[in-house]
Design a protein around this motif. Structure first.
Motif: not given
Length: 207
Positions: A82-84, A143-144, A87, A79-80, A140, A147-148
Motif C-alpha cells: 500500500l505504501a508503494q 496512518e498510511l 501517490p 501494508l508495504t 497502521t 499520509d497519502r
C-alpha cells in the motif's frame, strides 16, 4: 550461473518448514471441521501431520493460531505494498491494488481457505483472534492513508476508508465461501470495491 550450495540448503530448509507448517494447518482444519474446536488437541493435530507436539509449538503458539494464521495473508506485506502504490492513485484504488497479491495467494490455496471459512463460521470462539489482528492492521492502514491524502491521522477519512474497505473485503470473502469458490475471489472483491467507488447506490432489482 550455478546457485551456491549454501543458498540451495537455505532454500530447501525454508520449503520444508513451510511444508510442515502447511501440513499442521491442514490437519488442524480438517480435524476441527469434523469434531469441533473443543474436541481436538494439539497432540492429535501433530499426529495427523506426522510430527511431534514439540514441533507443533515451533510453528504455532496455540491450536487457534494453526486454524486462523496463514502465510498468504501477510498484513505487513499488504501494508508495504500500500505504501508503494504511486501517490497519484486515489486511496480506494490504492487499497484494492495493494490487496492483489494477497487475493491471488488465497485463490491459489482455494480449498484450504474455503475450509478455514467453514471452521471459523462453526467455531465463533476463533473470532476474537481475527478481530485483534484486524484492528492492528487497520490502525497502521489509517496512518498510511492519512499520509497519502495529506490529512492528519485523526481525520475522519483515513479511518473510514480503512473500515469500509476491510468490510468490503470480508463481505467478498463470505460470498466466495458461500458459493464454494465458484466465482473468483478477485472478481468478488472488485465488485465490492466498485460498489464503494460508486457511492454504495441501491442495487437494481432483478428483472
Amino acid at each position: 550461473m550455478t546457485a551456491h550450495p549454501a543458498a540451495q540448503t537455505v532454500g530447501l530448509r525454508d520449503r520444508k518448514k513451510q511444508q510442515t507448517r502447511d501440513a499442521l494447518a491442514t490437519a488442524a482444519l480438517h480435524l476441527v471441521a469434523e469434531r469441533g474446536l473443543e474436541n481436538v488437541t494439539v497432540e492429535e493435530i501433530s499426529a495427523a501431520a506426522d510430527v511431534s507436539s514439540r514441533t507443533f509449538f515451533n510453528y504455532f503458539p496455540c491450536k487457534d493460531d494453526a486454524l486462523v494464521a496463514d502465510h498468504s495473508v501477510d498484513s505487513a506485506r499488504f501494508l508495504t505494498r500500500l505504501a508503494q502504490v504511486p501517490p497519484e492513485v486515489p486511496a480506494l484504488a490504492a487499497v484494492r491494488s495493494a490487496l492483489g497479491e494477497m487475493i491471488d495467494r488465497m485463490q491459489a490455496d482455494r480449498e484450504r481457505w474455503l475450509l478455514r471459512m467453514v471452521v471459523i463460521e462453526r467455531n465463533p470462539a476463533l473470532l476474537p483472534r481475527l478481530v485483534a489482528a484486524g484492528v492492528e492492521t487497520e490502525r497502521t492502514m489509517t496512518e498510511l492513508v492519512a499520509d497519502r491524502v495529506g490529512v492528519p491521522p485523526d481525520h475522519h477519512f483515513p479511518a473510514l476508508l480503512a473500515a469500509v474497505t476491510g468490510a468490503a473485503f470480508r463481505s467478498a470473502m463470505l460470498r466466495w465461501a458461500a458459493g464454494d469458490g465458484a466465482r473468483s475471489l478477485s472478481d468478488l472483491v472488485d465488485e465490492a470495491f466498485e460498489t464503494l467507488a460508486a457511492g454504495l447506490p441501491d442495487p437494481q432489482p432483478a428483472p
